[in-house]
Scaffold this motif. Structure first.
Motif, PDB file in Angstrom:
ATOM      1  N   ARG A 164       0.837  -1.208   0.000  1.00  0.00           N
ATOM      2  CA  ARG A 164       0.000   0.000   0.000  1.00  0.00           C
ATOM      3  C   ARG A 164       0.869   1.254   0.000  1.00  0.00           C
ATOM      4  O   ARG A 164       0.671   2.168   0.814  1.00  0.00           O
ATOM      5  N   ALA A 165       1.800   1.269  -0.905  1.00  0.00           N
ATOM      6  CA  ALA A 165       2.716   2.409  -1.006  1.00  0.00           C
ATOM      7  C   ALA A 165       1.953   3.653  -1.443  1.00  0.00           C
ATOM      8  O   ALA A 165       0.905   3.559  -2.084  1.00  0.00           O
ATOM      9  N   ASP A 166       2.459   4.821  -1.083  1.00  0.00           N
ATOM     10  CA  ASP A 166       1.804   6.063  -1.478  1.00  0.00           C
ATOM     11  C   ASP A 166       2.034   6.373  -2.942  1.00  0.00           C
ATOM     12  O   ASP A 166       1.226   7.050  -3.569  1.00  0.00           O
ATOM     13  N   ARG A 167       3.165   5.899  -3.477  1.00  0.00           N
ATOM     14  CA  ARG A 167       3.492   6.207  -4.861  1.00  0.00           C
ATOM     15  C   ARG A 167       4.300   5.097  -5.486  1.00  0.00           C
ATOM     16  O   ARG A 167       5.058   4.409  -4.811  1.00  0.00           O
ATOM     17  N   CYS A 168       4.136   4.934  -6.801  1.00  0.00           N
ATOM     18  CA  CYS A 168       5.010   4.028  -7.537  1.00  0.00           C
ATOM     19  C   CYS A 168       5.647   4.827  -8.659  1.00  0.00           C
ATOM     20  O   CYS A 168       4.977   5.246  -9.601  1.00  0.00           O
ATOM     21  N   ASP A 169       6.923   5.105  -8.533  1.00  0.00           N
ATOM     22  CA  ASP A 169       7.639   5.889  -9.531  1.00  0.00           C
ATOM     23  C   ASP A 169       8.414   4.951 -10.455  1.00  0.00           C
ATOM     24  O   ASP A 169       9.191   4.123  -9.989  1.00  0.00           O
ATOM     25  N   ILE A 170       8.175   5.073 -11.742  1.00  0.00           N
ATOM     26  CA  ILE A 170       8.892   4.244 -12.721  1.00  0.00           C
ATOM     27  C   ILE A 170       9.889   5.141 -13.447  1.00  0.00           C
ATOM     28  O   ILE A 170       9.497   5.988 -14.254  1.00  0.00           O
ATOM     29  N   PHE A 171      11.158   4.958 -13.159  1.00  0.00           N
ATOM     30  CA  PHE A 171      12.202   5.761 -13.815  1.00  0.00           C
ATOM     31  C   PHE A 171      12.658   5.042 -15.071  1.00  0.00           C
ATOM     32  O   PHE A 171      12.989   3.867 -15.046  1.00  0.00           O
ATOM     33  N   THR A 172      12.654   5.802 -16.174  1.00  0.00           N
ATOM     34  CA  THR A 172      12.980   5.168 -17.443  1.00  0.00           C
ATOM     35  C   THR A 172      13.816   6.122 -18.294  1.00  0.00           C
ATOM     36  O   THR A 172      14.329   7.117 -17.772  1.00  0.00           O
ATOM     37  N   ASP A 173      13.984   5.797 -19.588  1.00  0.00           N
ATOM     38  CA  ASP A 173      14.850   6.653 -20.405  1.00  0.00           C
ATOM     39  C   ASP A 173      14.074   7.707 -21.191  1.00  0.00           C
ATOM     40  O   ASP A 173      14.639   8.434 -21.982  1.00  0.00           O
ATOM     41  N   VAL A 174      12.759   7.776 -20.996  1.00  0.00           N
ATOM     42  CA  VAL A 174      11.993   8.880 -21.575  1.00  0.00           C
ATOM     43  C   VAL A 174      11.405   9.674 -20.414  1.00  0.00           C
ATOM     44  O   VAL A 174      11.292   9.163 -19.309  1.00  0.00           O
ATOM     45  N   ASP A 175      11.046  10.941 -20.681  1.00  0.00           N
ATOM     46  CA  ASP A 175      10.625  11.751 -19.534  1.00  0.00           C
ATOM     47  C   ASP A 175       9.112  11.797 -19.369  1.00  0.00           C
ATOM     48  O   ASP A 175       8.578  12.665 -18.701  1.00  0.00           O
ATOM     49  N   GLY A 176       8.428  10.842 -19.978  1.00  0.00           N
ATOM     50  CA  GLY A 176       6.988  10.769 -19.787  1.00  0.00           C
ATOM     51  C   GLY A 176       6.296  10.158 -20.983  1.00  0.00           C
ATOM     52  O   GLY A 176       6.941   9.625 -21.884  1.00  0.00           O
ATOM     53  N   VAL A 177       4.972  10.227 -20.955  1.00  0.00           N
ATOM     54  CA  VAL A 177       4.155   9.705 -22.039  1.00  0.00           C
ATOM     55  C   VAL A 177       3.753  10.882 -22.906  1.00  0.00           C
ATOM     56  O   VAL A 177       3.337  11.914 -22.388  1.00  0.00           O
ATOM     57  N   TYR A 178       3.896  10.738 -24.222  1.00  0.00           N
ATOM     58  CA  TYR A 178       3.678  11.854 -25.145  1.00  0.00           C
ATOM     59  C   TYR A 178       2.393  11.720 -25.948  1.00  0.00           C
ATOM     60  O   TYR A 178       1.839  10.632 -26.087  1.00  0.00           O
ATOM     61  N   THR A 179       1.938  12.858 -26.475  1.00  0.00           N
ATOM     62  CA  THR A 179       0.734  12.870 -27.319  1.00  0.00           C
ATOM     63  C   THR A 179       0.955  12.113 -28.621  1.00  0.00           C
ATOM     64  O   THR A 179      -0.002  11.761 -29.306  1.00  0.00           O
ATOM     65  N   ALA A 180       2.222  11.904 -28.998  1.00  0.00           N
ATOM     66  CA  ALA A 180       2.570  11.106 -30.179  1.00  0.00           C
ATOM     67  C   ALA A 180       4.054  10.787 -30.054  1.00  0.00           C
ATOM     68  O   ALA A 180       4.751  11.355 -29.205  1.00  0.00           O
ATOM     69  N   ASP A 181       4.524   9.892 -30.886  1.00  0.00           N
ATOM     70  CA  ASP A 181       5.936   9.537 -30.876  1.00  0.00           C
ATOM     71  C   ASP A 181       6.770  10.776 -31.233  1.00  0.00           C
ATOM     72  O   ASP A 181       6.696  11.273 -32.354  1.00  0.00           O
ATOM     73  N   PRO A 182       7.572  11.285 -30.286  1.00  0.00           N
ATOM     74  CA  PRO A 182       8.324  12.516 -30.543  1.00  0.00           C
ATOM     75  C   PRO A 182       9.338  12.378 -31.681  1.00  0.00           C
ATOM     76  O   PRO A 182       9.780  13.383 -32.231  1.00  0.00           O
ATOM     77  N   ARG A 183       9.673  11.144 -32.048  1.00  0.00           N
ATOM     78  CA  ARG A 183      10.600  10.957 -33.167  1.00  0.00           C
ATOM     79  C   ARG A 183       9.914  11.283 -34.486  1.00  0.00           C
ATOM     80  O   ARG A 183      10.562  11.548 -35.494  1.00  0.00           O
ATOM     81  N   ILE A 184       8.602  11.245 -34.498  1.00  0.00           N
ATOM     82  CA  ILE A 184       7.850  11.532 -35.723  1.00  0.00           C
ATOM     83  C   ILE A 184       7.218  12.921 -35.677  1.00  0.00           C
ATOM     84  O   ILE A 184       7.200  13.638 -36.663  1.00  0.00           O
ATOM     85  N   VAL A 185       6.695  13.278 -34.518  1.00  0.00           N
ATOM     86  CA  VAL A 185       5.977  14.543 -34.391  1.00  0.00           C
ATOM     87  C   VAL A 185       6.813  15.486 -33.530  1.00  0.00           C
ATOM     88  O   VAL A 185       6.952  15.284 -32.322  1.00  0.00           O
ATOM     89  N   SER A 186       7.374  16.516 -34.188  1.00  0.00           N
ATOM     90  CA  SER A 186       8.344  17.347 -33.470  1.00  0.00           C
ATOM     91  C   SER A 186       7.696  18.174 -32.363  1.00  0.00           C
ATOM     92  O   SER A 186       8.340  18.487 -31.373  1.00  0.00           O
ATOM     93  N   ASN A 187       6.416  18.492 -32.505  1.00  0.00           N
ATOM     94  CA  ASN A 187       5.789  19.266 -31.427  1.00  0.00           C
ATOM     95  C   ASN A 187       4.911  18.402 -30.518  1.00  0.00           C
ATOM     96  O   ASN A 187       3.963  18.887 -29.904  1.00  0.00           O
ATOM     97  N   ALA A 188       5.235  17.110 -30.439  1.00  0.00           N
ATOM     98  CA  ALA A 188       4.506  16.241 -29.512  1.00  0.00           C
ATOM     99  C   ALA A 188       4.697  16.779 -28.095  1.00  0.00           C
ATOM    100  O   ALA A 188       5.742  17.322 -27.758  1.00  0.00           O
ATOM    101  N   ARG A 189       3.673  16.632 -27.288  1.00  0.00           N
ATOM    102  CA  ARG A 189       3.686  17.242 -25.963  1.00  0.00           C
ATOM    103  C   ARG A 189       3.655  16.139 -24.895  1.00  0.00           C
ATOM    104  O   ARG A 189       2.944  15.146 -25.039  1.00  0.00           O
ATOM    105  N   ARG A 190       4.409  16.345 -23.829  1.00  0.00           N
ATOM    106  CA  ARG A 190       4.359  15.410 -22.709  1.00  0.00           C
ATOM    107  C   ARG A 190       3.016  15.574 -22.004  1.00  0.00           C
ATOM    108  O   ARG A 190       2.565  16.690 -21.749  1.00  0.00           O
TER     109      ARG A 190
END
Ligand code: ASP
Ligand code: MG
Length: 413
Positions: A164-190
């Protein structure tokens, strides 16, 4: 607070990075939190173990494979616990078995059935930071099991639920989930926040930030998950339950999947039992069917199209090649140069016009739609693979996703 912090393979890719992770964990502990760390194998480690196994055996025994693969995570947690102790943070490394992660006996894709977590509680009570090997558990017969590729995410979420932890933080090599793949869409937003359901659609559509099963588990147990970069200090993306504000936006993201192929069976006799026969055989062969379209029949026969993972095409040919309807073989054609583009958003439940906006946008780019499927929170179109990037960019623009304010999409109800 009790916080689970999970670090993926690239975050612990070498000793320098392990030091950085130790630094971050130490900082959280110094802020007065209790931390349980979960870690993956060092980047590439699981792949290279798999490759070694396959060099020795065409189809390595799953029990031995699991024992082998689980070793990667053991290396990291032992090293990470050492790095923490060296910084004066008392820490202990544990295997899955040691913290009581009990699974079924399905080697290489086991499901977690129970976590006792006793040793974790004891360690935390003693002021020790536990460092848990991700991706692994123990079967009812006491054999080491693994949880499927990317399974350390699941370990983290399951440990967070059990404690029953207060938070689960997943550290990875991207800084979040984007509106689209930033490699394809240059103005994709986190995205600041995304719902579990949207994340599931995004994950299964190829935005491989979190393992799909870990998202399902988090949804079922109500564990909020924060996706963060281990290389920057950004706020990341919170994956959480849906609320009214999240429904304001019709479309949260646009994704694509190029790993599908389209199969068409023409001139199938149109009588009861034919679809059951074809899809029954494919199902028995373990082939996942995604979209299915059956045409209106003409002169007693019809056409059926469906999509399957591209990697399964050979087996689809094999299975459909054996089927006889009214004593005749099927007329099967395959198109493997297709892509599926999808718009995803929980707001679709309350907004109209998303589908028409999507079709109009593709039409304006003169992209032909070959198949369409919808769910409550997703619309997908199959198109020629050549136009994938163009379609994703056009849709991202059309739904106003690149704008900082996240303007609601098209004609809203
Ligand atoms: N090491 C495992 C894998 O590469 C588990 C994980 O990283 O989450 O799939
Ligand atoms: Mg991962």
């Amino acid at each position: 607070m009790l916080i689970v912090q999970k670090f993926g393979g690239t975050s612990v890719g070498d000793l320098d990075r392990i030091q950085k992770v130790a630094e971050r964990v130490a900082r959280t502990v110094a802020e007065g939190h209790k931390v349980v760390v979960v870690a993956s194998a060092m980047a590439g480690q699981t792949d290279s173990l798999l490759e070694m196994a396959h060099r020795l055996h065409g189809n390595p025994p799953a029990r031995e494979l699991d024992l082998l693969l689980s070793s990667g995570e053991r290396v990291t947690v032992a090293l990470l616990a050492m790095a923490l102790n060296a910084r004066g943070v008392p820490a202990q490394a544990f295997t899955g078995r040691q913290v009581g992660i009990e699974t079924d006996a399905l080697h290489t894709r086991a499901r977690i059935e129970r976590i006792s977590g006793e040793r974790l509680k004891v360690a935390l009570d003693q002021g020790i930071t536990p460092v848990v090997a991700g991706f692994q558990g123990i079967s009812p017969g006491s054999d080491v099991t693994t949880l499927g590729r990317g399974g350390s995410d699941l370990t983290a979420v399951a440990v967070a639920a059990a404690l029953r932890a207060d938070r689960c933080d997943i550290f990875t090599d991207v800084d979040g989930v984007y509106t689209a793949d930033p490699r394809i869409v240059s103005n994709a937003r986190r995205l600041e926040r995304v719902t579990f359901e949207e994340m599931l659609e995004l994950a299964s559509l190829g935005a491989k930030v979190l393992q799909t099963r870990s998202v399902l588990f988090a949804m079922r147990h109500g564990v909020p998950v924060q996706v963060l970069s281990s290389f920057t200090d950004g706020p990341g993306t919170l994956v959480t339950k849906e609320d009214a504000a999240m429904e304001q936006v019709a479309v949260s993201g646009v994704t694509y999947d190029r790993n599908q192929a389209k199969v068409t069976i023409v001139d199938v006799p149109d009588h009861p039992g034919v679809a059951a026969l074809i899809f029954g055989a494919l199902g028995e062969a373990g082939i996942l069917i995604d979209m299915i379209i059956q045409n209106i029949s003409h002169a007693g026969s019809t056409d059926i199209s469906f999509t399957v993972p591209r990697a399964d095409l050979a087996r689809v040919r094999e299975v459909t090649g054996k089927i006889r309807v009214d004593d005749k073989p099927l007329d099967v054609t395959v198109a493997d140069r297709i892509a599926k583009v999808s718009a995803v958003g929980v707001g679709m439940r309350s907004h109209t016009g998303v589908a028409s906006q999507m079709f109009k946008t593709l039409a304006d780019e003169e992209i032909n739609i070959q198949m369409i499927s919808t769910s409550e929170i997703k619309i997908s179109c199959v198109i020629d693979e050549r136009y994938t990037e163009l379609a994703v960019r056009a849709l991202h623009d059309a739904f106003g996703l690149g704008t900082a304010a996240g303007a609601p999409a098209g004609p809203a109800a």
